[in-house]
Design a protein around this motif. Structure first.
Motif, mmCIF file in Angstrom:
data_model
loop_
_atom_site.group_PDB
_atom_site.id
_atom_site.type_symbol
_atom_site.label_atom_id
_atom_site.label_comp_id
_atom_site.label_asym_id
_atom_site.label_seq_id
_atom_site.Cartn_x
_atom_site.Cartn_y
_atom_site.Cartn_z
ATOM 1 N N ILE A 282 0.864 -1.191 0.000
ATOM 2 C CA ILE A 282 0.000 0.000 0.000
ATOM 3 C C ILE A 282 0.893 1.230 0.000
ATOM 4 N N GLY A 283 0.876 1.966 -1.100
ATOM 5 C CA GLY A 283 1.690 3.174 -1.211
ATOM 6 C C GLY A 283 2.884 2.946 -2.129
ATOM 7 N N ALA A 284 3.134 3.916 -3.015
ATOM 8 C CA ALA A 284 4.244 3.789 -3.970
ATOM 9 C C ALA A 284 5.198 4.969 -3.856
ATOM 10 N N GLY A 285 5.530 5.333 -2.613
ATOM 11 C CA GLY A 285 6.642 6.255 -2.388
ATOM 12 C C GLY A 285 7.929 5.428 -2.357
ATOM 13 N N GLN A 286 8.968 5.987 -1.761
ATOM 14 C CA GLN A 286 10.263 5.300 -1.714
ATOM 15 C C GLN A 286 10.128 3.925 -1.039
ATOM 16 N N ALA A 287 9.369 3.876 0.051
ATOM 17 C CA ALA A 287 9.275 2.635 0.820
ATOM 18 C C ALA A 287 8.506 1.563 0.043
ATOM 19 N N GLY A 288 7.395 1.958 -0.565
ATOM 20 C CA GLY A 288 6.587 0.993 -1.310
ATOM 21 C C GLY A 288 7.327 0.483 -2.541
ATOM 22 N N LEU A 289 8.020 1.370 -3.237
ATOM 23 C CA LEU A 289 8.750 0.936 -4.433
ATOM 24 C C LEU A 289 9.905 0.018 -4.057
ATOM 25 N N SER A 290 10.554 0.303 -2.927
ATOM 26 C CA SER A 290 11.634 -0.585 -2.494
ATOM 27 C C SER A 290 11.076 -1.980 -2.191
ATOM 28 N N ALA A 291 9.953 -2.022 -1.463
ATOM 29 C CA ALA A 291 9.353 -3.325 -1.154
ATOM 30 C C ALA A 291 8.966 -4.040 -2.453
ATOM 31 N N THR B 271 -10.852 1.920 -3.153
ATOM 32 C CA THR B 271 -11.781 2.666 -4.004
ATOM 33 C C THR B 271 -11.948 1.999 -5.369
ATOM 34 N N ALA B 272 -11.178 0.947 -5.634
ATOM 35 C CA ALA B 272 -11.294 0.235 -6.909
ATOM 36 C C ALA B 272 -11.563 -1.246 -6.640
ATOM 37 N N GLY B 273 -12.335 -1.543 -5.606
ATOM 38 C CA GLY B 273 -12.674 -2.933 -5.298
ATOM 39 C C GLY B 273 -11.733 -3.545 -4.283
ATOM 40 N N GLY B 274 -11.919 -4.860 -4.032
ATOM 41 C CA GLY B 274 -11.140 -5.510 -2.977
ATOM 42 C C GLY B 274 -10.028 -6.385 -3.525
ATOM 43 N N TRP B 275 -8.970 -6.556 -2.722
ATOM 44 C CA TRP B 275 -7.919 -7.523 -3.010
ATOM 45 C C TRP B 275 -7.797 -8.448 -1.805
ATOM 46 N N SER B 276 -7.427 -9.679 -2.062
ATOM 47 C CA SER B 276 -7.198 -10.618 -0.976
ATOM 48 C C SER B 276 -5.706 -10.950 -0.957
ATOM 49 N N ALA B 277 -5.111 -10.913 0.241
ATOM 50 C CA ALA B 277 -3.657 -11.084 0.329
ATOM 51 C C ALA B 277 -3.305 -11.923 1.547
ATOM 52 N N ARG B 278 -2.120 -12.514 1.495
ATOM 53 C CA ARG B 278 -1.639 -13.252 2.672
ATOM 54 C C ARG B 278 -0.834 -12.336 3.588
ATOM 55 N N ALA B 279 -0.400 -11.225 3.049
ATOM 56 C CA ALA B 279 0.330 -10.250 3.879
ATOM 57 C C ALA B 279 0.200 -8.873 3.243
ATOM 58 N N VAL B 280 0.379 -7.860 4.072
ATOM 59 C CA VAL B 280 0.311 -6.473 3.605
ATOM 60 C C VAL B 280 1.603 -5.772 4.008
ATOM 61 N N ILE B 281 2.201 -5.061 3.057
ATOM 62 C CA ILE B 281 3.327 -4.170 3.396
ATOM 63 C C ILE B 281 2.786 -2.756 3.253
ATOM 64 N N ASN B 282 2.681 -2.085 4.382
ATOM 65 C CA ASN B 282 2.083 -0.751 4.398
ATOM 66 C C ASN B 282 3.170 0.314 4.257
ATOM 67 N N ALA B 283 3.005 1.152 3.231
ATOM 68 C CA ALA B 283 4.035 2.169 2.928
ATOM 69 C C ALA B 283 3.348 3.494 2.633
ATOM 70 N N THR B 284 2.464 3.898 3.538
ATOM 71 C CA THR B 284 1.588 5.036 3.235
ATOM 72 C C THR B 284 2.131 6.383 3.721
ATOM 73 N N GLY B 285 3.330 6.392 4.292
ATOM 74 C CA GLY B 285 3.959 7.668 4.635
ATOM 75 C C GLY B 285 3.173 8.459 5.674
ATOM 76 N N THR B 286 3.381 9.761 5.658
ATOM 77 C CA THR B 286 2.784 10.626 6.677
ATOM 78 C C THR B 286 2.082 11.842 6.071
#
Ligand SMILES: Cc1cc2nc3c(=O)[nH]c(=O)nc-3n(C[C@H](O)[C@H](O)[C@H](O)COP(=O)(O)OP(=O)(O)OC[C@H]3O[C@@H](n4cnc5c(N)ncnc54)[C@H](O)[C@@H]3O)c2cc1C
Length: 352
Positions: free
Chosen positions: A11-20, A120-135
């Protein structure tokens, strides 16, 4: 047809999300990156125009793609998004945007079960979430008596456009961090400024050695998040530095700090000594907190309200990692955290 069942949602495509995402891609995992922005760049898309490549603290390379040498005069809001766009293009990372994650929750009671990521574009199902939503989307606006009654302009630093907007005005700048010092330097060129902070700002003389002081600071922030304590502002750990803009502000007399005012009135603020200072604008350079509201349904907090971390993983929930959080709230930290989170998630997936 969208693949809506994935191993990992980033979740999030800043520096942290892109690195993940980079490390997930290298390991051949099935994943999706969801980002609320209209285009690449994370929060850098929104930095105020005068935050130039010369005045940022330094932007670390994304993994595997060195940046071109920066033009010091170019706004970071242009240079960094262009670099991120190039990164996404060259690595083939198809970030889904604009997609805002509204909630993350476990689908059932099974502690190793899947997570439902609503967006906002429907649901996804995942086994894990990497949250990179910044501040950036969670600015801090402290409550002071009478704040809502102020007749002039009030804005948070994230809404700052340029000093010229304040030409000839009387402006209070509130906050003791790097942003406050930068904005004081700019605004004091064209306006009368007053600087308010809760604590006496601490300026460090001499340089900053990332190998020595940097490590110590990261160790202190890590200790805080591992104990579930909220982290303070960056400068509460690092102090302030005599950068060229800080020196310029000091030389112009703009760094005469006042203790916090006790009250806001329609015409200005009431100083600690009871006198009234008339103002046209109050600029709150009072920082940001992590944007984590969408994770609330996961119940990640301890009964005391804290959220203990074990590295990038939420201590009580191995399916959720937070990157760009706590000690990884910098571009270099975000890079490292992205890799660490993918190592942790891969271990979890392998164990299942
Ligand atoms: C003014 C300022 C200047 C800074 N200068 C520097 C510097 O010079 N050097 C440095 O190393 N660090 C700097 N930092 C810190 C730095 O910004 C971060 O550490 C790093 O860039 C943040 O990257 P990130 O990936 O964690 O977050 P961001 O860049 O904020 O990216 C988060 C992304 O997540 C998206 N998002 C948020 N919520 C959701 C949601 N619910 N659903 C979907 N997407 C969502 C956002 O839209 C955004 O695209 C600065 C910070 C500030 C505020």
């Amino acid at each position: 047809m969208d693949q809506r069942d994935v191993d990992v949602v980033v979740i999030g495509a800043g520096q942290a999300g892109l690195s993940a995402a980079h490390h997930l891609q290298r390991r051949g995992r099935s994943f999706v990156v969801l980002d609320a922005e209209d285009g690449p760049g994370g929060a850098w898309r929104h930095r105020w125009p005068s935050l130039l490549m010369a005045t940022v603290n330094g932007i670390f390379d994304l993994p595997g793609l060195p940046q071109d040498p920066p033009d010091p005069a170019e706004p970071s809001r242009v240079a960094v998004p262009r670099y991120f766009a190039e990164y996404e293009r060259l690595t083939g990372l198809a970030v889904r945007r604009p997609v805002t994650v509204t909630s993350v929750e476990a689908v059932d009671e099974d502690p190793a079960g899947r997570l439902l990521v609503r967006t906002t574009a429907g649901g996804w199902s995942a086994r894990a979430v990497i949250n990179a939503t910044g501040t950036w989307n969670n600015p801090v606006l402290p409550t002071y008596p009478g704040r809502a009654t102020f007749a002039g302009r009030q804005l948070h630093a994230r809404e700052y456009g340029s000093a010229e907007e304040f030409a000839g005005q009387r402006v209070a700048v509130v906050g003791g961090g790097i942003t406050a010092v930068q904005l004081l330097e700019e605004v004091s060129r064209v306006a009368t400024t007053h600087w308010y902070t809760r604590r006496e700002p601490v300026f460090r003389d001499g340089g900053f050695d990332p190998q020595v002081e940097g490590r110590e600071i990261i160790a202190r922030v890590t200790a805080d998040v591992e104990a579930g304590r909220p982290t303070g502002s960056v400068v509460s750990y690092t102090g302030l530095f005599w950068t060229p803009y800080a020196v310029a502000a000091r030389d112009r007399g703009a760094l005469q700090r006042r203790p916090m005012f006790s009250e806001v009135r329609p015409e200005g603020v009431v100083e600690a000594d009871g006198t009234l200072t008339p103002l046209d604008a109050v600029l709150w350079a009072t920082g940001f907190k992590p944007s984590l509201g969408h994770l609330e349904p996961m119940g990640l907090r301890d009964p005391g309200g804290g959220m203990r971390m074990a590295g990038t993983q939420v201590a009580r929930e191995p399916r959720v990692h937070l990157v760009g959080f706590g000690p990884s709230q910098s571009t270099v930290g975000a890079n490292r955290a992205g890799r660490a989170a993918v190592v942790g998630v891969s271990r979890l997936l392998a164990a299942a």
